[in-house]
Design a protein around this motif. Structure first.
Motif, PDB file in Angstrom:
ATOM      1  N   ASN A 295      -7.225   5.750  70.363  1.00 21.98           N
ATOM      2  CA  ASN A 295      -8.363   4.899  70.002  1.00 21.98           C
ATOM      3  C   ASN A 295      -7.855   3.577  69.416  1.00 21.98           C
ATOM      4  N   GLU A 296      -6.834   3.693  68.530  1.00 19.03           N
ATOM      5  CA  GLU A 296      -6.240   2.494  67.930  1.00 19.03           C
ATOM      6  C   GLU A 296      -5.569   1.627  68.999  1.00 19.03           C
ATOM      7  N   ALA A 297      -4.883   2.261  69.944  1.00 17.48           N
ATOM      8  CA  ALA A 297      -4.223   1.506  71.009  1.00 17.48           C
ATOM      9  C   ALA A 297      -5.244   0.782  71.893  1.00 17.48           C
ATOM     10  N   PHE A 298      -6.350   1.448  72.204  1.00  9.98           N
ATOM     11  CA  PHE A 298      -7.386   0.828  73.030  1.00  9.98           C
ATOM     12  C   PHE A 298      -8.050  -0.336  72.282  1.00  9.98           C
ATOM     13  N   GLU A 299      -8.339  -0.136  71.005  1.00 14.74           N
ATOM     14  CA  GLU A 299      -8.942  -1.205  70.212  1.00 14.74           C
ATOM     15  C   GLU A 299      -8.021  -2.423  70.157  1.00 14.74           C
ATOM     16  N   HIS A 300      -6.719  -2.176  70.160  1.00 14.97           N
ATOM     17  CA  HIS A 300      -5.743  -3.271  70.152  1.00 14.97           C
ATOM     18  C   HIS A 300      -5.861  -4.086  71.440  1.00 14.97           C
ATOM     19  N   ILE A 301      -6.030  -3.373  72.561  1.00 19.04           N
ATOM     20  CA  ILE A 301      -6.202  -4.058  73.854  1.00 19.04           C
ATOM     21  C   ILE A 301      -7.466  -4.923  73.831  1.00 19.04           C
ATOM     22  N   VAL A 302      -8.583  -4.344  73.393  1.00 18.46           N
ATOM     23  CA  VAL A 302      -9.853  -5.074  73.343  1.00 18.46           C
ATOM     24  C   VAL A 302      -9.723  -6.304  72.446  1.00 18.46           C
ATOM     25  N   ARG A 303      -9.096  -6.116  71.283  1.00 13.40           N
ATOM     26  CA  ARG A 303      -8.957  -7.224  70.333  1.00 13.40           C
ATOM     27  C   ARG A 303      -8.134  -8.358  70.937  1.00 13.40           C
ATOM     28  N   ASN A 304      -7.021  -8.026  71.542  1.00 12.02           N
ATOM     29  CA  ASN A 304      -6.156  -9.065  72.108  1.00 12.02           C
ATOM     30  C   ASN A 304      -6.855  -9.838  73.220  1.00 12.02           C
ATOM     31  N   GLU A 305      -7.555  -9.115  74.102  1.00 13.26           N
ATOM     32  CA  GLU A 305      -8.215  -9.785  75.227  1.00 13.26           C
ATOM     33  C   GLU A 305      -9.386 -10.639  74.742  1.00 13.26           C
ATOM     34  N   ALA A 306     -10.105 -10.145  73.743  1.00 14.58           N
ATOM     35  CA  ALA A 306     -11.225 -10.914  73.211  1.00 14.58           C
ATOM     36  C   ALA A 306     -10.734 -12.189  72.527  1.00 14.58           C
ATOM     37  N   ARG A 307      -9.671 -12.081  71.772  1.00 16.50           N
ATOM     38  CA  ARG A 307      -9.121 -13.255  71.090  1.00 16.50           C
ATOM     39  C   ARG A 307      -8.607 -14.285  72.101  1.00 16.50           C
ATOM     40  N   SER A 308      -7.950 -13.810  73.140  1.00 21.84           N
ATOM     41  CA  SER A 308      -7.453 -14.721  74.179  1.00 21.84           C
ATOM     42  C   SER A 308      -8.613 -15.439  74.860  1.00 21.84           C
ATOM     43  N   MET A 309      -9.689 -14.705  75.110  1.00 23.15           N
ATOM     44  CA  MET A 309     -10.862 -15.282  75.753  1.00 23.15           C
ATOM     45  C   MET A 309     -11.452 -16.398  74.887  1.00 23.15           C
ATOM     46  N   ILE A 310     -11.539 -16.147  73.573  1.00 23.61           N
ATOM     47  CA  ILE A 310     -12.129 -17.142  72.671  1.00 23.61           C
ATOM     48  C   ILE A 310     -11.215 -18.354  72.527  1.00 23.61           C
ATOM     49  N   LEU A 311      -9.902 -18.134  72.447  1.00 26.02           N
ATOM     50  CA  LEU A 311      -8.966 -19.255  72.343  1.00 26.02           C
ATOM     51  C   LEU A 311      -9.009 -20.144  73.582  1.00 26.02           C
ATOM     52  N   SER A 312      -9.428 -19.565  74.702  1.00 25.53           N
ATOM     53  CA  SER A 312      -9.560 -20.360  75.927  1.00 25.53           C
ATOM     54  C   SER A 312     -10.922 -21.070  75.999  1.00 25.53           C
ATOM     55  N   GLY A 313     -11.760 -20.879  74.956  1.00 24.65           N
ATOM     56  CA  GLY A 313     -13.030 -21.597  74.879  1.00 24.65           C
ATOM     57  C   GLY A 313     -14.245 -20.815  75.310  1.00 24.65           C
ATOM     58  N   HIS A 314     -14.112 -19.488  75.564  1.00 24.13           N
ATOM     59  CA  HIS A 314     -15.242 -18.677  76.040  1.00 24.13           C
ATOM     60  C   HIS A 314     -15.657 -17.676  74.962  1.00 24.13           C
ATOM     61  N   ARG A 315     -16.952 -17.679  74.596  1.00 21.44           N
ATOM     62  CA  ARG A 315     -17.477 -16.712  73.650  1.00 21.44           C
ATOM     63  C   ARG A 315     -18.251 -15.637  74.405  1.00 21.44           C
ATOM     64  N   PHE A 316     -18.530 -14.543  73.729  1.00 19.19           N
ATOM     65  CA  PHE A 316     -19.201 -13.406  74.359  1.00 19.19           C
ATOM     66  C   PHE A 316     -20.519 -13.813  75.008  1.00 19.19           C
ATOM     67  N   ASP A 317     -21.285 -14.678  74.328  1.00 22.73           N
ATOM     68  CA  ASP A 317     -22.606 -15.052  74.833  1.00 22.73           C
ATOM     69  C   ASP A 317     -22.614 -16.431  75.486  1.00 22.73           C
ATOM     70  N   ASP A 318     -21.424 -16.913  75.859  1.00 18.85           N
ATOM     71  CA  ASP A 318     -21.273 -18.190  76.577  1.00 18.85           C
ATOM     72  C   ASP A 318     -21.720 -19.400  75.758  1.00 18.85           C
ATOM     73  N   ARG A 319     -21.800 -19.263  74.452  1.00 22.51           N
ATOM     74  CA  ARG A 319     -22.094 -20.435  73.626  1.00 22.51           C
ATOM     75  C   ARG A 319     -20.856 -21.317  73.482  1.00 22.51           C
ATOM     76  N   ARG A 320     -21.085 -22.588  73.145  1.00 22.70           N
ATOM     77  CA  ARG A 320     -19.980 -23.437  72.724  1.00 22.70           C
ATOM     78  C   ARG A 320     -19.454 -22.911  71.390  1.00 22.70           C
ATOM     79  N   LEU A 321     -18.223 -23.253  71.036  1.00 25.01           N
ATOM     80  CA  LEU A 321     -17.636 -22.767  69.789  1.00 25.01           C
ATOM     81  C   LEU A 321     -18.446 -23.223  68.573  1.00 25.01           C
ATOM     82  N   ASP A 322     -19.073 -24.410  68.673  1.00 27.87           N
ATOM     83  CA  ASP A 322     -19.810 -24.954  67.523  1.00 27.87           C
ATOM     84  C   ASP A 322     -21.316 -24.815  67.656  1.00 27.87           C
ATOM     85  N   GLN A 323     -21.768 -23.927  68.532  1.00 31.25           N
ATOM     86  CA  GLN A 323     -23.195 -23.801  68.803  1.00 31.25           C
ATOM     87  C   GLN A 323     -23.825 -22.656  68.019  1.00 31.25           C
TER      88      GLN A 323
END
Length: 691
Positions: A295-323
Motif C-alpha cells: 500500500n505504501e509502495a503504491f501510494e509512493h507511485i501515485v504521489r510521484n506521478e501526481a507531483r510530476s503532473m502538477i510541476l508540468s502545469g496540470h492540476r487534477f481539475d484542469d485549473r490554472r495554478l493560480d485559479q
C-alpha cells in the motif's frame, strides 16, 4: 546525573534540566522559567514490522495546583483536555512530527506537564523547546532540533516571548517554530498587516532561533543517547516491482479525471487489482506479502506521478495554478437564525450561523490560572457525511478545534468592541461537503453570517489555502488547493485577511526550508485570490445589515451610581428579579455599576431601563416628580419618589387644604401625584409638597 542548559530568549531566562525527574523514560527534560515548571517526557514503544504508519501522540496538560487553583469540575479534578490544552498539544505536534524520519514507525508519546504556572509566559510554546531537547537527548531517531518562539510586534518592535501586557498591546502575534533548515510552522493573528511585515516577523524569528538551535545541538552531542537503528525493509522481488511499475500509465490516466470521486474510485480499483496480482504471485512463489508495505509502495507511485503532473502545469481539475474553484454563496438561507450564510468553493461547502446573545451567553473557560470569558467564539463541525463516510458523529477532535480557532482568529480582528456592540457573538460552521480548505470556507461563510446578523464588523474577511510542490529545482505554487493536493504537497499555507491586510496566517512545511522569494510569491498569489473571493461575496451582501434580526435580543447598557446598586438589586436580589419578571428581560449589573439589559421586545427593554434610571436619579430641591402612592392613612399619604426613595405628604402639604378628611376619599395606593422637592428636615427626611 543532573545536567543543565541555560538559555536567554529575548529578555526571558530559561533553564533546562535533565537526569533527575522521570528516569524510566527514553528522555525527560524539566523547563524552568520565572514561576513556570514544565516536565517533558518522551517514550517509544517496541518495533512493529507490520506497522504502516507512525503513531505519534503529543499531549499537553496543566495541573491547576501549579497556580493555586482548584478545578471547577466534577470531583474537583482535572478532566479531559480543555480546548486550550488541545490547541497547545496540536501546536507542539505540528512542529515535532515533520522531523521524524519517514521510515521510523515505533509508537511514540510526548507528554508535556505544566506543574507550575507563570501567567506572563506562553508555556505551550516554551514547552516546545523542552520537547525538542528531550527528543535530541533520547535514543529516538529525530532530525531536530526545533526552536519554538512566541513573537509579537509592539510599537513597531518585534519581541520574543513577550509578557501578557505586551501581547495585549500587539498588532502581530505569532507562534513560529524553526529548525536548522528554516521555518517549520507559523500560526497566529494580526491587525490587518502587510505581506512584507509578515516576512519581517518570520525573519526575526529565524535570527532569534539560530543560536538556540546550536546550543541544543551542542548539549545533545555531549550528553545525549545513541539513536535507535531504523530497520530498513528488504528489497522487493524484481517480478513484483515490475508489476508495480506497469500500473504507472493507468495511474496517470486516473489522475487526469477531474471529478474527485471518479479519480479516487479509479485509483482504488487499480490498487486492488494490483494487490490481487502481487498476492497471487507471492503465494505461488512462497514470498512474504505485506499489504501495508505494498500500500505504501503504491501510494509512493501515485504521489510521484501526481507531483510530476502538477510541476508540468496540470492540476487534477484542469485549473490554472493560480485559479480559484467555482464560487457560490447565499445570504440568510436560514430564516430563523439571527444571521446565516452558505459558501461553497468547488466541492467544499460551509453553512454558517451567527447567534447574538447577552452577557450571560459568553463562553466561560477555565485554565490553571482561573477562568476567562469570551464574547466572540466560533465552533467548527466536520461531520463524516461531508466526505461521504458512513460514520456516526462524535465530539469535536483536535482538527476541528484547531480549524475553528484559526477561523475565529481571522475574524476576531474585525469584531467591534463590546462598548460599540454589547453582544455575545457565537458563530457555528457546519461543513456540508469537504474537498480541502474547509477552514477557509468557514472564514468566508462566517464573515457573511456576521454581516447578515447586523454585526458592524470593521471590514469583510476572506481566506484561501495555498499549496506548494517543490522538487529538482522546480516549484509550483497552487492557489485554493483541494484535498488530494494538500495530501501530496510540501506546504499547507492558509492566509486570511481584509482588503487592507492579513488578519491570520497558518503555515505547515513538509520540506527543509522555504526560500523567501517563494514565500513572497505565495503570499502575493494568496492576496489576489482573497480579493477575488471578497469581490464575489460582496455581490451577495455588501455590508452589515443596518439592524439586527427581530428575534435577536435588544441590549441596552447604562451606568448607575455605586450607591444605588443595592437598591437596584434589592435584598437577596428581590428587586432585580421582580423587574426581570415584570419586563421579560435579562438584567446584569457589575460592581462598577454597569447595567446590561437584554430582551426580545424593545418596549420591555426600554421599560426596564427607565425603572433602573429612576432609581439612579439624584433628587434636587425644586424638582417636580411623578410620585407613586404607596400608603393612604390620614393625615398622611406616603409616596415613592423614585424606586427605593420614599417621602410623606401631610394634609397641609396639599394645596388649599385645612383638614385631612379628603385624603382617604380622594387617593388610593397606585395613584400618581405630582410633587415638588422642598429639601430635608432636621432628621434627614425628604420634605415635599403637592406641585
Amino acid at each position: 546525573m543532573k545536567r543543565e542548559l541555560n538559555v536567554t530568549i529575548g529578555k526571558r531566562e530559561f533553564a533546562f534540566e535533565t537526569g533527575v525527574w522521570a528516569p524510566q523514560t527514553n528522555a525527560s527534560v524539566v523547563l524552568r522559567s520565572g514561576k513556570a515548571v514544565l516536565l517533558v517526557t518522551v517514550v517509544a514503544g517496541a518495533e512493529n514490522p507490520e506497522q504502516d504508519f507512525f503513531p505519534l501522540t503529543v499531549e499537553y496538560r496543566e495541573r491547576y495546583a501549579g497556580a493555586g487553583h482548584i478545578p471547577n469540575a466534577p470531583g474537583r479534578r482535572e478532566m479531559r483536555s480543555t480546548d486550550a490544552e488541545t490547541l497547545s498539544s496540536r501546536l507542539n505536534d505540528r512542529s515535532l512530527r515533520p522531523l521524524f524520519p519517514s521510515a521510523y514507525k515505533r509508537e511514540t508519546i510526548v507528554t508535556i506537564m505544566a506543574f507550575s504556572g507563570d501567567e506572563d509566559l506562553d508555556m505551550p510554546t516554551a514547552a516546545l523547546n523542552a520537547a525538542s531537547l528531550a527528543l535530541m537527548m533520547s535514543d529516538i531517531p529525530w532530525d531536530g532540533p526545533v526552536v519554538g518562539l512566541r513573537i509579537i510586534r509592539k510599537n513597531g518592535e518585534f519581541i520574543a516571548f513577550p509578557t501578557k501586557e505586551d501581547c495585549d498591546e500587539a498588532d502581530m502575534n505569532f507562534v513560529i517554530s524553526v529548525s536548522p533548515e528554516g521555518i517549520i510552522m507559523v500560526e497566529g493573528g494580526a491587525q490587518e498587516v502587510s505581506e512584507d511585515e509578515l516576512i519581517e516577523c518570520i525573519d526575526f524569528a529565524e535570527a532569534t532561533a539560530r543560536p538556540i538551535i546550536e546550543m541544543q545541538r551542542q548539549f545533545a552531542s555531549e550528553h545525549g543517547k545513541e539513536k535507535l537503528p531504523i530497520t530498513e525493509a528488504p528489497a522487493d522481488p524484481e517480478q513484483l516491482t515490475e508489476l508495480l511499475e506497469a500500473v504507472v500509465p493507468d495511474v496517470v490516466r486516473a489522475l487526469h479525471r477531474g471529478d474527485k470521486r471518479d479519480r479516487n474510485g479509479e485509483i482504488d480499483a487499480i490498487k486492488q487489482n494490483l494487490f490481487a496480482q502481487i498476492q497471487k504471485i507471492a503465494e505461488e512463489k512462497s514470498l512474504p506479502f505485506s499489504k501495508s508495505h505494498w500500500n505504501e509502495a503504491f501510494e509512493h507511485i501515485v504521489r510521484n506521478e501526481a507531483r510530476s503532473m502538477i510541476l508540468s502545469g496540470h492540476r487534477f481539475d484542469d485549473r490554472r495554478l493560480d485559479q480559484v474553484r467555482p464560487l457560490q454563496c447565499e445570504a440568510h438561507p436560514l430564516p430563523s437564525a439571527h444571521g446565516s450564510a452558505f459558501f461553497a468553493r468547488g466541492l467544499t461547502q460551509s453553512l454558517s450561523t451567527c447567534t447574538l446573545g447577552g452577557v450571560r451567553d459568553a463562553l466561560r473557560s477555565e485554565n490553571m490560572f482561573g477562568s476567562r470569558t469570551d464574547n466572540f467564539f466560533l465552533h467548527y463541525n466536520f461531520p463524516p457525511y461531508s466526505v461521504g463516510e458512513a460514520k456516526g458523529q462524535r465530539a469535536p477532535g483536535r482538527r476541528e478545534i484547531g480549524h475553528g480557532m484559526l477561523a475565529q482568529r481571522a475574524l476576531s480582528a474585525v469584531i467591534p468592541p463590546q462598548s460599540e456592540f454589547p453582544y455575545t457573538i457565537r458563530l457555528v460552521s457546519d461543513i456540508l461537503s469537504s474537498d480541502g480548505s474547509s477552514s477557509m470556507a468557514t472564514v468566508c461563510a462566517g464573515c457573511m453570517a456576521l454581516m447578515d446578523a447586523g454585526v458592524p464588523i470593521k471590514a469583510p474577511v476572506t481566506g484561501i489555502a495555498m499549496g506548494l510542490i517543490s522538487e529538482g529545482g522546480q516549484h509550483a505554487i497552487l492557489t485554493d488547493i483541494v484535498g488530494d493536493e494538500d495530501h501530496l504537497g510540501d506546504m499547507d499555507f492558509k492566509v486570511c485577511g481584509t482588503k487592507n491586510g492579513v488578519t491570520a496566517l497558518q503555515m505547515d512545511l513538509k520540506i527543509d526550508g522555504l526560500p523567501r522569494e517563494t514565500l513572497r510569491e505565495a503570499l502575493e498569489h494568496a492576496k489576489r485570490a482573497r480579493h477575488f473571493i471578497l469581490d464575489f461575496i460582496l455581490q451577495t451582501i455588501r455590508a452589515p445589515r443596518k439592524s439586527i434580526a427581530d428575534n435577536a435580543p435588544k441590549i441596552e447598557i447604562l451606568r448607575v451610581r455605586k450607591a444605588v446598586i443595592g437598591d437596584v438589586i434589592g435584598a437577596g436580589g428581590a428587586n432585580i428579579r421582580a423587574l426581570m419578571e415584570q419586563t421579560h428581560t435579562q438584567i446584569d449589573i457589575d460592581d462598577d455599576g454597569i447595567v446590561r439589559i437584554s430582551g426580545i421586545d424593545p418596549v420591555d427593554v426600554y421599560t426596564a431601563k427607565n425603572a433602573i434610571m429612576a432609581k439612579n436619579k439624584r433628587l434636587a430641591v425644586g424638582d417636580i416628580v411623578q410620585a407613586y402612592v404607596l400608603v393612604v392613612k390620614a393625615p398622611f399619604v406616603r409616596v415613592e419618589l423614585v424606586p427605593g426613595t420614599e417621602a410623606a405628604l401631610h394634609f397641609r402639604d396639599f394645596r388649599n387644604q385645612t383638614d385631612d378628611a379628603f385624603i382617604e376619599d380622594k387617593y388610593r395606593p397606585g395613584d400618581i401625584i405630582a410633587v415638588r422637592i422642598l429639601g430635608a428636615d432636621d432628621r434627614g427626611n425628604i420634605r415635599i409638597e403637592q406641585a
